[in-house]
Write a protein that holds these residues in place. Structure first.
Motif, PDB file in Angstrom:
ATOM      1  N   ASP A   1       0.909  -1.166   0.045  1.00 59.83           N
ATOM      2  CA  ASP A   1      -0.171  -0.023   0.178  1.00 59.83           C
ATOM      3  C   ASP A   1       0.750   1.113  -0.019  1.00 59.83           C
ATOM      4  O   ASP A   1       0.635   2.168  -0.743  1.00 59.83           O
ATOM      5  CB  ASP A   1      -0.791  -0.040   1.313  1.00 59.83           C
ATOM      6  N   GLN A   2       1.985   1.276   0.797  1.00 60.46           N
ATOM      7  CA  GLN A   2       2.839   2.307   0.804  1.00 60.46           C
ATOM      8  C   GLN A   2       3.502   2.625  -0.512  1.00 60.46           C
ATOM      9  O   GLN A   2       3.638   3.773  -0.914  1.00 60.46           O
ATOM     10  CB  GLN A   2       3.838   2.081   1.966  1.00 60.46           C
ATOM     11  N   VAL A   3       3.799   1.413  -1.338  1.00 56.74           N
ATOM     12  CA  VAL A   3       4.638   1.720  -2.471  1.00 56.74           C
ATOM     13  C   VAL A   3       3.408   2.301  -3.629  1.00 56.74           C
ATOM     14  O   VAL A   3       3.781   3.263  -4.227  1.00 56.74           O
ATOM     15  CB  VAL A   3       4.904   0.345  -3.162  1.00 56.74           C
ATOM     16  N   GLN A   4       2.212   1.844  -3.422  1.00 59.36           N
ATOM     17  CA  GLN A   4       1.044   2.266  -4.242  1.00 59.36           C
ATOM     18  C   GLN A   4       1.072   3.961  -4.117  1.00 59.36           C
ATOM     19  O   GLN A   4       1.115   4.671  -5.247  1.00 59.36           O
ATOM     20  CB  GLN A   4      -0.141   1.903  -3.970  1.00 59.36           C
ATOM     21  N   ALA A   5       1.181   4.218  -2.841  1.00 60.02           N
ATOM     22  CA  ALA A   5       1.075   5.697  -2.735  1.00 60.02           C
ATOM     23  C   ALA A   5       2.288   6.725  -3.360  1.00 60.02           C
ATOM     24  O   ALA A   5       1.938   7.680  -3.922  1.00 60.02           O
ATOM     25  CB  ALA A   5       1.234   6.208  -1.204  1.00 60.02           C
TER      26      ALA A   5
ATOM     27  N   GLY B   1       6.108   4.737   0.823  1.00 55.39           N
ATOM     28  CA  GLY B   1       5.379   5.812   1.575  1.00 55.39           C
ATOM     29  C   GLY B   1       5.836   7.246   1.590  1.00 55.39           C
ATOM     30  O   GLY B   1       4.986   8.169   1.890  1.00 55.39           O
ATOM     31  N   ASP B   2       7.014   7.417   0.962  1.00 58.49           N
ATOM     32  CA  ASP B   2       7.652   8.879   0.910  1.00 58.49           C
ATOM     33  C   ASP B   2       6.999   9.389  -0.274  1.00 58.49           C
ATOM     34  O   ASP B   2       6.764   8.588  -1.327  1.00 58.49           O
ATOM     35  CB  ASP B   2       9.049   8.760   1.097  1.00 58.49           C
TER      36      ASP B   2
ATOM     37  N   TYR C   1       7.344  12.891   4.871  1.00 63.54           N
ATOM     38  CA  TYR C   1       7.779  11.741   5.461  1.00 63.54           C
ATOM     39  C   TYR C   1       6.969  11.680   6.609  1.00 63.54           C
ATOM     40  O   TYR C   1       6.826  12.415   7.415  1.00 63.54           O
ATOM     41  CB  TYR C   1       9.434  11.873   5.628  1.00 63.54           C
ATOM     42  N   GLU C   2       6.461  10.277   6.602  1.00 64.00           N
ATOM     43  CA  GLU C   2       5.612   9.783   7.954  1.00 64.00           C
ATOM     44  C   GLU C   2       6.797   9.398   8.859  1.00 64.00           C
ATOM     45  O   GLU C   2       7.369   8.219   8.621  1.00 64.00           O
ATOM     46  CB  GLU C   2       4.482   8.879   7.565  1.00 64.00           C
ATOM     47  N   ILE C   3       6.891   9.815  10.274  1.00 63.49           N
ATOM     48  CA  ILE C   3       7.790   9.367  11.337  1.00 63.49           C
ATOM     49  C   ILE C   3       7.014   8.094  11.717  1.00 63.49           C
ATOM     50  O   ILE C   3       6.459   7.997  12.541  1.00 63.49           O
ATOM     51  CB  ILE C   3       7.691  10.360  12.502  1.00 63.49           C
ATOM     52  N   ALA C   4       7.475   7.189  11.237  1.00 62.47           N
ATOM     53  CA  ALA C   4       7.366   5.659  11.527  1.00 62.47           C
ATOM     54  C   ALA C   4       8.422   4.744  11.067  1.00 62.47           C
ATOM     55  O   ALA C   4       7.835   3.383  10.835  1.00 62.47           O
ATOM     56  CB  ALA C   4       5.950   5.362  11.355  1.00 62.47           C
TER      57      ALA C   4
END
Length: 265
Positions: free
Chosen positions: A18-22, A98-99, A199-202
Motif C-alpha cells: 500500500d505504501q509503494v502504491q502511494a 510511502g515517501d 515523510y511519515e515518522i514511523a
C-alpha cells in the motif's frame, strides 16, 4: 526526454504494497519527467510484485522509464546500493515506500537550472499520527552528531555513491554515515530553498532509536569527530532519559508528548 535521464528515483521496500502504491501515484503526478523510476523490492509476498507489474503501462504512457527488482537482500542499505548500481541518472533520489514529493512541481523546481553542487538538500514535511510539521534542514555542522536533513529530501550525484556505497554494516545509519563522510571530505552541498518531501515518522530508524544512537557513536569515532564535550554529555543524558521514560511508561506517553509538541508548533 533525453536517452539518459537526469535523475533516478529509487524506492526500496519490503512487505509494503500500500505504501509503494502511494509513492507510485505521487511520482506519476510530477510535471517534470526527465527521470527514471526504480523499485528494489526485498522479495515481498504481499502482492507488491503484482502491483509493480501492473504499474508499468502508466509509467510507459507518461514517458518515464520504469523497472523493478524483486529478490531477497541484506537490508535497506544493501537494497539501496543495488538501486545505485542499476541507475542510469546523473542524480539519485531515494523515496522509500510511502515517501512522497511535496507537490507536482518539486522536480521541476530542483532541476530548472543545472545544479553545481554534488549534494542538494531541502526541508521536509513530517507527519506523525495525523499531525504535520515542517522540519527545516539544520546547518551542515550538525551532521557530526545528528542528521541535518532527511535523506528523502536529498539529491545525490550518482558518482559519489558508486565510489562510496552505503556501508551495510550500519543497519540504521548508513545514510548518515555517508553524508557525514562527504561533509568531512568537503564535497559541495547546496540547500534548496523549498521543502522536497513528505515523510511519515514511523520508519525503520525511528523504531530503532537505541541502535541508531550506538551507530552514531561508532561513526563519530570511525570518522574522527567524536568529542565528549559538555554539550555531548547533556545530549546523552537527554537521550537516555527519554529512553528510560519510554521503557517505564511505554510508547503511548512518547506519542502524546510528540503530538502535543507538533500541535503547538
Amino acid at each position: 526526454m533525453n536517452q539518459t535521464p537526469v535523475l533516478s528515483v529509487i524506492t526500496v521496500c519490503f512487505q509494503a504494497r500500500d505504501q509503494v502504491q502511494a509513492t507510485l501515484t505521487n511520482l506519476l503526478e510530477q510535471t517534470w519527467t526527465d527521470f527514471e523510476y526504480l523499485v528494489i523490492d526485498g522479495g515481498s509476498g504481499d502482492g507488491t510484485k503484482a502491483l509493480l507489474d501492473g504499474a508499468t503501462p502508466a509509467f510507459s504512457q507518461a514517458g518515464i522509464p520504469f523497472c523493478f527488482l524483486s529478490e531477497p537482500d541484506q537490508g535497506i542499505y544493501d537494497a539501496m546500493n543495488k538501486g545505485v548500481r542499476m541507475a542510469a541518472g546523473t542524480w539519485l533520489l531515494f523515496l522509500n515506500a510511502g515517501d512522497l514529493l511535496l507537490d507536482p512541481e518539486v522536480l521541476a523546481r530542483t532541476f530548472k537550472t543545472p545544479p553545481e553542487a554534488k549534494i542538494l538538500y531541502g526541508d521536509t514535511l513530517c507527519i506523525y499520527q495525523g499531525q504535520k510539521k515542517l522540519y527545516p534542514a539544520l546547518p551542515l555542522s550538525h551532521l557530526t552528531y545528528e542528521m541535518a536533513f532527511c535523506h528523502q529530501s536529498a539529491f545525490i550525484r550518482r558518482e559519489l555513491l558508486l565510489e562510496h556505497p552505503y556501508d551495510i554494516t550500519y543497519r540504521v545509519c548508513a545514510d548518515h554515515h555517508f553524508f557525514l563522510s562527504m561533509y568531512l571530505q568537503q564535497i559541495s552541498f547546496a540547500r534548496l530553498p523549498f521543502p522536497v518531501s513528505v515523510y511519515e515518522i514511523a520508519g525503520y530508524s525511528d523504531q530503532n532509536k537505541l541502535r541508531s544512537h550506538r551507530e552514531q557513536h561508532r561513526m563519530q569515532k570511525e570518522l574522527g569527530v567524536f568529542r565528549p564535550t559538555l554539550s555531548w554529555f547533556f545530549r546523552e543524558i537527554r537521550f537516555y532519559l527519554k529512553q528510560g521514560i519510554k521503557h517505564m511508561f511505554g510508547q503511548h506517553l512518547i506519542d502524546l508528548v510528540r503530538k502535543k509538541r507538533l500541535h503547538e508548533r
